[in-house]
Enzyme design. Structure first.
Site, PDB file in Angstrom:
ATOM      1  N   GLN A  74      -4.938  -1.764   9.236  1.00  0.00           N
ATOM      2  CA  GLN A  74      -4.750  -3.084   8.642  1.00  0.00           C
ATOM      3  C   GLN A  74      -5.368  -4.171   9.535  1.00  0.00           C
ATOM      4  O   GLN A  74      -5.053  -4.267  10.709  1.00  0.00           O
ATOM      5  CB  GLN A  74      -3.242  -3.349   8.447  1.00  0.00           C
ATOM      6  CG  GLN A  74      -2.941  -4.635   7.714  1.00  0.00           C
ATOM      7  CD  GLN A  74      -3.459  -4.650   6.281  1.00  0.00           C
ATOM      8  OE1 GLN A  74      -3.288  -3.702   5.526  1.00  0.00           O
ATOM      9  NE2 GLN A  74      -4.133  -5.725   5.909  1.00  0.00           N
TER      10      GLN A  74
ATOM     11  N   LYS B  85       0.836  -1.203   0.000  1.00  0.00           N
ATOM     12  CA  LYS B  85       0.000   0.000   0.000  1.00  0.00           C
ATOM     13  C   LYS B  85       0.872   1.254   0.000  1.00  0.00           C
ATOM     14  O   LYS B  85       0.579   2.228  -0.691  1.00  0.00           O
ATOM     15  CB  LYS B  85      -0.957  -0.026   1.208  1.00  0.00           C
ATOM     16  CG  LYS B  85      -2.087  -1.017   0.997  1.00  0.00           C
ATOM     17  CD  LYS B  85      -2.848  -1.389   2.241  1.00  0.00           C
ATOM     18  CE  LYS B  85      -3.772  -2.575   1.930  1.00  0.00           C
ATOM     19  NZ  LYS B  85      -4.448  -3.133   3.103  1.00  0.00           N
TER      20      LYS B  85
ATOM     21  N   ASP C 191     -11.310   2.127   3.273  1.00  0.00           N
ATOM     22  CA  ASP C 191     -11.590   0.697   3.071  1.00  0.00           C
ATOM     23  C   ASP C 191     -13.091   0.458   2.895  1.00  0.00           C
ATOM     24  O   ASP C 191     -13.505  -0.631   2.514  1.00  0.00           O
ATOM     25  CB  ASP C 191     -11.110  -0.117   4.298  1.00  0.00           C
ATOM     26  CG  ASP C 191      -9.818  -0.871   4.028  1.00  0.00           C
ATOM     27  OD1 ASP C 191      -9.508  -1.107   2.835  1.00  0.00           O
ATOM     28  OD2 ASP C 191      -9.124  -1.230   5.001  1.00  0.00           O
TER      29      ASP C 191
END
Ligand code: NDP
Length: 284
Positions: free
Chosen positions: A96, A52, A119
């Site tokens: 994460q 990322k 997300d």
């Protein structure tokens, strides 16, 4: 032999479009920032976070990495999320997952500001996806939609079967296909006669998490087969949920693993971060 859908090429194009737009924003003095929070030492999570960061660099975003020790408390993590929620340099926040067991994934996600939740896991964003009025794309399912689009296949009126009903893949995937007027069936571990249902599909999306489970007898001749699965086979080699070797001769289009859906997920994350940044700076 099916046409192989090249996820690396499609994702490279998505990222290139983002890079060009980011450059134009920079020329106006606008910078886009993504904060990535990782707690603990899970090796797979470390790889995802590194990828990322690399993607941010490639498209011209600022990335801010917060690597916290395994023993971080809920209070400490919430304090960081709160700080990032209020930091104007940060347009997107990504925590994460999975978090270490003593931390509650859901509670932490619920504390991210929905307009920074790139997300698209916050209930507000999940609800918006459900009603079809959303700015943040659910990353993996949106990547799948781009791959289907790249084949030129019309979704409207097609039989679409999604195998898997998780909150991050199966359910939002079904919603996106439905929004494009596919006739959608969602399958799961309790589905009776999965082969019969799956082999009706013009578009088959496998998001199960079982190595090579979907063999040719689950697949209709000429179907578009998208493999979300990321598993290890008996030799420890990365593989999907689809048995590529047997299905490739029956499908019309098929994604490989690796090189199919995987690269798209990060590209879509970059797209959401750009959307968030533009929104924060009032750019249309
Ligand atoms: P989950 O484990 O959350 O969900 C798996 C789903 O598959 C469940 O709905 C489960 O049913 C269903 N299932 C399990 N066994 C069977 C079976 N025998 N027959 C039919 N359905 C079954 O997984 P995720 O959705 O998070 O991930 C799925 C896969 O996709 C994994 O391999 C994961 O690594 C990969 N993945 C890849 C990403 C990428 O970027 N390429 C991103 C996210 C995930 P039930 O609900 O009844 O238990």
């Amino acid at each position: 032999m099916a046409n192989i859908i090249d996820g690396k090429a499609v994702s490279a194009q998505v990222k290139e479009d983002i890079r060009i737009e980011t450059e134009k924003l920079k020329a106006q003095g606008i910078e886009i920032g993504l904060a990535v929070v990782i707690v603990g030492n899970d090796p797979a999570s470390q790889v995802y976070v590194r990828n990322k960061e690399k993607a941010c660099e490639a498209v011209g975003f600022n990335s801010y990495k917060y690597a916290l020790p395994e023993e971080t408390t809920e209070q400490e993590l919430l304090a960081l999320v709160d700080k990032l929620n209020n930091d104007d340099k940060v347009d997107g926040i990504l925590v994460q997952l999975p978090l270490p067991k003593h931390l509650d994934d859901k509670m932490i996600i619920n504390n991210i500001r929905p307009d920074k939740d790139v997300d698209a896991f916050h209930p507000v964003n999940v609800g918006k996806i459900m009603i079809g009025d959303y700015s943040f794309l659910p990353c993996t399912p949106a990547g799948v939609m781009e791959l289907i689009k790249s084949t030129g296949t019309q979704i409207e009126g097609k039989e679409c079967v999604v195998i898997g009903r998780s909150n991050i893949v199966g359910k939002p995937q079904a919603m996106l296909l439905l929004h494009q007027s596919g006739t959608v069936t969602i399958c799961h571990s309790k589905t009776k006669d999965l082969k019969a249902v799956a082999s009706r599909a013009d578009i088959l999306v496998a998001a199960v998490g079982r190595a090579k489970m979907i063999t040719a007898d689950y697949v209709k001749q000429g179907a578009v087969v998208i493999d979300v699965g990321m598993n290890r086979d008996e030799n420890g080699k990365l593989c999907g949920d689809v048995d590529f070797e047997s299905v490739k001769d029956k499908a019309g289009y098929i994604t490989p693993v690796p090189g199919g859906v995987g690269p798209m997920t990060i590209a879509m994350l970059m797209k959401n971060t750009l959307t968030a940044g533009k929104d924060h700076h009032g750019v249309k």
